[in-house]
Motif scaffolding. Structure first.
Motif, PDB file in Angstrom:
ATOM      1  N   UNK A  63       2.653  -6.147 -11.978  1.00  0.00           N
ATOM      2  CA  UNK A  63       3.136  -5.793 -10.646  1.00  0.00           C
ATOM      3  C   UNK A  63       2.144  -4.874  -9.940  1.00  0.00           C
ATOM      4  N   UNK A  64       2.304  -4.806  -8.629  1.00  0.00           N
ATOM      5  CA  UNK A  64       1.307  -4.216  -7.749  1.00  0.00           C
ATOM      6  C   UNK A  64       2.046  -3.543  -6.599  1.00  0.00           C
ATOM      7  N   UNK A  65       2.175  -2.208  -6.659  1.00  0.00           N
ATOM      8  CA  UNK A  65       2.967  -1.521  -5.643  1.00  0.00           C
ATOM      9  C   UNK A  65       2.285  -0.297  -5.041  1.00  0.00           C
ATOM     10  N   UNK A  66       1.166   0.147  -5.585  1.00  0.00           N
ATOM     11  CA  UNK A  66       0.447   1.234  -4.932  1.00  0.00           C
ATOM     12  C   UNK A  66      -0.011   0.751  -3.555  1.00  0.00           C
ATOM     13  N   UNK A  67       0.122   1.602  -2.564  1.00  0.00           N
ATOM     14  CA  UNK A  67      -0.138   1.231  -1.165  1.00  0.00           C
ATOM     15  C   UNK A  67       0.866   0.183  -0.675  1.00  0.00           C
ATOM     16  N   UNK A  68       2.131   0.438  -0.975  1.00  0.00           N
ATOM     17  CA  UNK A  68       3.241  -0.366  -0.451  1.00  0.00           C
ATOM     18  C   UNK A  68       3.770   0.364   0.785  1.00  0.00           C
ATOM     19  N   UNK A  69       3.460  -0.174   1.962  1.00  0.00           N
ATOM     20  CA  UNK A  69       3.785   0.506   3.217  1.00  0.00           C
ATOM     21  C   UNK A  69       4.736  -0.362   4.034  1.00  0.00           C
ATOM     22  N   UNK A  70       6.000   0.050   4.098  1.00  0.00           N
ATOM     23  CA  UNK A  70       7.000  -0.712   4.832  1.00  0.00           C
ATOM     24  C   UNK A  70       6.873  -0.542   6.350  1.00  0.00           C
ATOM     25  N   UNK A  71       6.435   0.626   6.804  1.00  0.00           N
ATOM     26  CA  UNK A  71       6.594   0.964   8.221  1.00  0.00           C
ATOM     27  C   UNK A  71       5.405   0.622   9.105  1.00  0.00           C
ATOM     28  N   UNK A  72       4.284   0.184   8.551  1.00  0.00           N
ATOM     29  CA  UNK A  72       3.124  -0.092   9.392  1.00  0.00           C
ATOM     30  C   UNK A  72       3.354  -1.280  10.335  1.00  0.00           C
ATOM     31  N   UNK A  73       4.148  -2.233   9.923  1.00  0.00           N
ATOM     32  CA  UNK A  73       4.408  -3.407  10.760  1.00  0.00           C
ATOM     33  C   UNK A  73       5.435  -3.086  11.835  1.00  0.00           C
ATOM     34  N   UNK A  74       5.110  -3.385  13.096  1.00  0.00           N
ATOM     35  CA  UNK A  74       6.064  -3.345  14.201  1.00  0.00           C
ATOM     36  C   UNK A  74       6.803  -4.683  14.178  1.00  0.00           C
ATOM     37  N   UNK A  75       8.120  -4.656  13.940  1.00  0.00           N
ATOM     38  CA  UNK A  75       8.884  -5.888  13.751  1.00  0.00           C
ATOM     39  C   UNK A  75       9.022  -6.709  15.026  1.00  0.00           C
ATOM     40  N   UNK A  76       8.638  -6.162  16.172  1.00  0.00           N
ATOM     41  CA  UNK A  76       8.631  -6.961  17.391  1.00  0.00           C
ATOM     42  C   UNK A  76       7.336  -7.760  17.523  1.00  0.00           C
ATOM     43  N   UNK A  77       6.419  -7.577  16.551  1.00  0.00           N
ATOM     44  CA  UNK A  77       5.135  -8.272  16.565  1.00  0.00           C
ATOM     45  C   UNK A  77       4.948  -9.011  15.242  1.00  0.00           C
ATOM     46  N   UNK A  78       4.082 -10.023  15.234  1.00  0.00           N
ATOM     47  CA  UNK A  78       3.816 -10.722  13.972  1.00  0.00           C
ATOM     48  C   UNK A  78       3.002  -9.865  13.017  1.00  0.00           C
ATOM     49  N   UNK A  79       3.056 -10.227  11.732  1.00  0.00           N
ATOM     50  CA  UNK A  79       2.220  -9.560  10.749  1.00  0.00           C
ATOM     51  C   UNK A  79       0.754  -9.804  11.078  1.00  0.00           C
TER      52      UNK A  79
ATOM     53  N   UNK B  35       7.382   8.771  15.071  1.00  0.00           N
ATOM     54  CA  UNK B  35       6.219   7.903  15.284  1.00  0.00           C
ATOM     55  C   UNK B  35       4.953   8.501  14.698  1.00  0.00           C
ATOM     56  N   UNK B  36       4.985   9.779  14.337  1.00  0.00           N
ATOM     57  CA  UNK B  36       3.818  10.435  13.744  1.00  0.00           C
ATOM     58  C   UNK B  36       3.574   9.988  12.299  1.00  0.00           C
ATOM     59  N   UNK B  37       4.562   9.347  11.660  1.00  0.00           N
ATOM     60  CA  UNK B  37       4.424   9.012  10.230  1.00  0.00           C
ATOM     61  C   UNK B  37       4.508   7.529   9.934  1.00  0.00           C
ATOM     62  N   UNK B  38       4.974   6.693  10.882  1.00  0.00           N
ATOM     63  CA  UNK B  38       5.257   5.305  10.561  1.00  0.00           C
ATOM     64  C   UNK B  38       3.997   4.484  10.287  1.00  0.00           C
ATOM     65  N   UNK B  39       2.817   5.010  10.598  1.00  0.00           N
ATOM     66  CA  UNK B  39       1.592   4.329  10.223  1.00  0.00           C
ATOM     67  C   UNK B  39       1.157   4.614   8.805  1.00  0.00           C
ATOM     68  N   UNK B  40       1.908   5.484   8.122  1.00  0.00           N
ATOM     69  CA  UNK B  40       1.580   5.847   6.753  1.00  0.00           C
ATOM     70  C   UNK B  40       2.817   5.868   5.890  1.00  0.00           C
ATOM     71  N   UNK B  41       2.811   6.762   4.917  1.00  0.00           N
ATOM     72  CA  UNK B  41       3.945   6.832   4.001  1.00  0.00           C
ATOM     73  C   UNK B  41       4.099   8.256   3.513  1.00  0.00           C
ATOM     74  N   UNK B  42       5.322   8.757   3.541  1.00  0.00           N
ATOM     75  CA  UNK B  42       5.614  10.090   3.016  1.00  0.00           C
ATOM     76  C   UNK B  42       6.471   9.909   1.773  1.00  0.00           C
ATOM     77  N   UNK B  43       6.007  10.465   0.659  1.00  0.00           N
ATOM     78  CA  UNK B  43       6.775  10.382  -0.577  1.00  0.00           C
ATOM     79  C   UNK B  43       7.050  11.784  -1.083  1.00  0.00           C
TER      80      UNK B  43
ATOM     81  N   UNK C  87       3.418  -5.467  -1.732  1.00  0.00           N
ATOM     82  CA  UNK C  87       3.998  -5.592  -3.069  1.00  0.00           C
ATOM     83  C   UNK C  87       3.791  -7.009  -3.571  1.00  0.00           C
ATOM     84  N   UNK C  88       3.284  -7.132  -4.789  1.00  0.00           N
ATOM     85  CA  UNK C  88       3.194  -8.445  -5.435  1.00  0.00           C
ATOM     86  C   UNK C  88       3.518  -8.282  -6.913  1.00  0.00           C
TER      87      UNK C  88
END
Length: 809
Positions: free
Chosen positions: A436-452, A682-690, A393-394
């Motif tokens: 603004x820029x929000x298409x392909x806004x994916x919150x879940x792809x990042x594992x918070x125990x790892x760096x971006x 875990x089957x969906x966190x690499x993508x986004x379901x809307x 998002x920007x």
């Protein structure tokens, strides 16, 4: 060891020089200046910290009525209260003002939610540009904060349904119209948990220019602080100046401004949201599959668009229709496991940024005749904002507004009647550029125990200069005229009546050449598209109250207020023009009773209200919801004696999203708990379901209830002055459990937040130590619940402390 370096902007350097000159100037005596203003009776009780409602408050109806006399639900928080309780941002005001619980706007305390919907911020009674989360509102430079619940008075122009905060800057002019007797000032330094570091300086006093009496006040603040949250910091500069000059006995100028330069970032909080994560911190780990095909370390719009990571059907109605079989191969995480997540591990990348430069200026001219006060208010507000987040998002805004409001006020007394009148033409021009820029806004792809990394970092439109979802340039001109009257009979009856008419010319251009091809108007190959529309409407207010001799004042208020539906950067898009969705009205009905008892040492207010904004086409989920709000608010303030001051509050509120109720569903980013037929998140966190969450029997949300706003909130504050320089304080906020998102699939637990402090005041120095979240309560706030509440949530701060040292002169 941490070395703190303050970077002085040119304005900050100017502040330092001005302060030095002011401190070295010779103090001089000053005779009282006769000012032809209406004498306002004030309630002054020793030790009250300015908590009682006796001070005249112009920010509600503009007649200088006290909060007690004003037939609306409103609160005022004094500078003394904020200093004693060490209030550092507007989210903490809920302890002092019912109806002001605020959801998280990605961790940025920009504006209050009032009565469950986004509110507005006014500066000395004039509306600022929208700030839902563009930057944190700086409250350290205020001498008082007024909070008005419900739409604004007609004299202030189009406003939102919920209410507003009115910022009263520190000024050289004391109440009653007298300048300070001699130069005065203060220096302070605040430290605390996570390397908090804030330096402030202020100075004010009397002066003369060309033989004219003058008052000045200068306030500066420099902050360089780290944060509890990973990859988060705050650097900001605030400079505020105000001047007041008596030109003649009949003519006065008040002018000044505020400069605020903020550098920080938004905090989305925890991703991969499940009920188990909220309950005990259990987090699903695993890495998303790579999509960066050109190896530049970030995922472009084109690379996202080349694959499917949104499910086989893309859009799911209802959410329960999604099953394990719907997940595509690229949506699935690799190396899946679980861990316990800490509250500081949040969705922030090192190069995320939220930067905002705001400039606010004002110039008031006040002229008195034998029967009239004529006030011209010239106001300017601007911001230049950039917001970038690696998860996709920007946004930017470059917007400004100028308003000129002329108020003719008079009054007369006749046969026990005090009649006050105001007539006010005004012009307000807003200019905006927003993307603004929000298409392909994916919150879940990042594992918070790892760096971006390149697995989650997206190429942002603010950096590539293309592929925006919206890029709007335009302006709108509001011509308005208002009239109000306040009629008070000496036997107790009071009527407040007002009416306003606005006509607004709107022009907007969509830069189709800078937006995604899929976001363009059908058939457009990149040619800018413009549209114009003129909207108009009426606003009115009618209030009746009666003051009994024993101290009670019951009242009824009905109001209808015009509302301009602008976005986060004050923009109005081309798509809003032509169908009336840029303009709407809000309605309010409020019943209440106020009282001042025990020799004016105890104040209470009880109100019941219903307010609504009904045009479904004019919905804006960021800044201006279409909702119906019903509730009850109670506030008590009691100066028990010279030592003890207590306050209490209660809020009961139910907010219904009328658009969702009308449609029978609400669009959103669907979380793991929404997908009841999904067995493995875990089957969906690499993508986004809307898709759509349905409303009604058999679903968690049966009535269109807005998420994130607790139905019941209880507050209590107390401060005890030992009369030997020491004072203690405590505040308690008790909040009911609440749904994290619109689907109500995840519940955030109830909590009780306790803050406590101890202060010492000597003749010329003071110390304040405050422990916030004293009991180390584990609690959360919903983060943008209408859209993202099922995917992300903000864990709030654990126990922490602030210590403030102040030297006065």
């Amino acid at each position: 060891m941490k070395n703190t370096t303050f970077k002085l902007s040119p304005l900050a350097k100017a502040f330092a020089m001005t302060t030095a000159v002011a401190l070295s100037s010779q103090a001089f005596a000053q005779e009282e200046t006769e000012v032809k203003e209406k004498d306002v009776e004030k309630i002054q009780v020793t030790g009250s910290l300015g908590s009682l409602p006796g001070q005249d408050v112009e920010s509600v109806f503009g007649f200088g009525k006290s909060i007690l006399e004003t037939p609306r639900s409103a609160s005022t928080i004094s500078q003394e209260q904020m200093e004693r309780f060490n209030v550092s941002d507007i989210d903490e005001l809920v302890a002092f003002a019912p109806g002001t619980f605020t959801q998280s706007f990605f961790g940025v305390a920009g504006s209050l939610d009032v009565r469950g919907t986004p509110g507005e911020t006014y500066f000395r009674g004039v509306k600022r540009l929208d700030n839902p989360g563009n930057y944190p509102t700086p409250i350290g430079a205020s001498s008082r904060i007024d909070i008005v619940r419900g739409p604004a008075s007609p004299i202030y122009g189009p406003s939102k349904i919920g209410g507003y905060l009115n910022f009263n800057p520190k000024s050289a002019r004391a109440s009653g119209g007298q300048y300070l007797d001699a130069p005065t000032g203060a220096l302070s330094y605040t430290t605390g948990s996570w390397d908090k570091s804030i330096l402030t300086a202020e100075v004010g006093g009397p002066a003369s220019v060309a033989g004219k009496e003058m008052g000045y006040y200068i306030y500066g603040e420099l902050e360089n602080s780290d944060s509890y949250y990973d990859n988060t910091q705050t650097d900001q500069t605030v400079l505020q100046v105000s001047f007041n000059v008596d030109i003649t006995d009949n003519l006065r100028f008040e002018f000044g401004g505020m400069y605020h330069d903020y550098d920080g970032n938004q905090v989305a909080g925890w991703n991969r949201l499940t009920q188990e994560l909220v309950d005990d911190g259990t987090y699903i780990t695993g890495t998303a599959q790579p999509l960066d095909t050109d190896g530049d370390g970030q995922i472009s719009h084109e690379e996202y668009g080349a694959v499917n990571i949104a499910g086989e059907s893309f859009f799911y109605v209802p959410a329960s229709s999604f099953t394990d079989d719907e997940a595509t191969a690229l949506m699935q995480l690799e190396n899946v496991g679980t861990t316990t997540l800490s509250g500081n591990q949040v969705l922030v990348a090192p190069d995320d940024q939220l930067g905002n430069e705001a400039i606010t200026l004002y110039f008031d001219t006040i002229y008195y005749t034998d029967n009239w006060e004529i006030r011209n208010q010239l106001f300017y507000d601007a911001y230049d904002n950039i917001n970038e987040n690696a998860y996709g998002f920007s946004q930017f805004h470059d917007s400004w507004v100028v308003e000129d409001k002329l108020i003719f006020a008079t009054e007369y007394e006749n046969d026990g009647l005090l009649a006050q009148f105001q007539f006010s033409p005004s012009v307000r021009y807003t200019d905006f550029e927003h993307g603004d820029d929000f298409t392909y806004e994916y919150f879940n792809r990042r594992d918070l125990t790892m760096p971006s990394s390149a697995l989650d970092r997206r190429l942002l439109s603010t950096r590539s200069g293309k592929n925006y979802d919206n890029y709007d340039v335009g302006n709108y001109l509001d011509l308005g005229v208002a009239a109000m009257t306040d009629l008070t009979w000496d036997w107790g009856l009071n009527l407040v009546l007002g009416v306003r008419y606005d006509t607004i010319d709107i022009e907007s251009t969509s830069r189709q050449d800078l937006i995604l091809p899929s976001a363009r108007i059908e058939g457009n190959e990149g040619t800018p598209v413009s549209a114009e529309e003129t909207v108009d409407g009426w606003s009115w207010n009618a209030s009746i109250s009666y003051e009994f001799e024993f101290g009670l004042i019951p009242y009824i208020t009905a109001a209808e207020q015009a509302t301009l539906v602008a976005g986060q950067g004050a923009e109005i898009g081309v798509g809003q023009l032509g169908d009336g969705s840029a303009f709407d009205t809000s309605e309010l009905i409020e019943f209440g009773v106020k009282g001042s008892l025990l020799d004016d040492t105890l104040y209470f207010a009880l109100s019941s209200f219903e307010q609504e904004r009904t045009d479904f086409n004019a919905q804006n989920t960021v800044t201006n919801n279409t909702t119906n709000n019903k509730g009850t608010e109670f506030e008590l303030r009691w100066v028990v004696n010279d030592n003890l001051v207590v306050s209490a509050g209660y809020t009961n509120i139910k907010v219904i999203n009328l658009t969702a109720l009308e449609n029978g569903n609400q669009f959103g980013f669907l979380g793991a708990e929404d997908l009841v037929n999904l067995e493995d998140p875990s089957l969906i966190f690499g993508g986004n379901v809307i898709g759509l969450n349905l409303i009604g029997e058999g679903f968690n949300n049966t009535d269109g209830r807005k998420a994130g706003i607790p139905e019941n909130i209880y507050t209590l504050t107390a401060t005890y002055d030992f009369q030997n320089g020491y004072a203690a304080n405590v505040s308690v906020v008790d909040v009911e459990e609440v749904a994290s998102g619109f689907s109500a699939a995840v519940t955030l637990p109830a909590y009780t937040l306790v803050n406590a402090g101890l202060s010492y005041q000597a003749e010329d120095w003071a110390f304040n130590l405050t422990v916030k979240n004293l009991t180390d309560e584990r609690y959360f706030r919903s983060n943008f619940p209408d859209l993202f509440g099922s995917q992300i949530v903000l864990p709030e701060l654990p126990r922490h402390f602030n210590a403030k040292f102040t030297y006065t002169f």
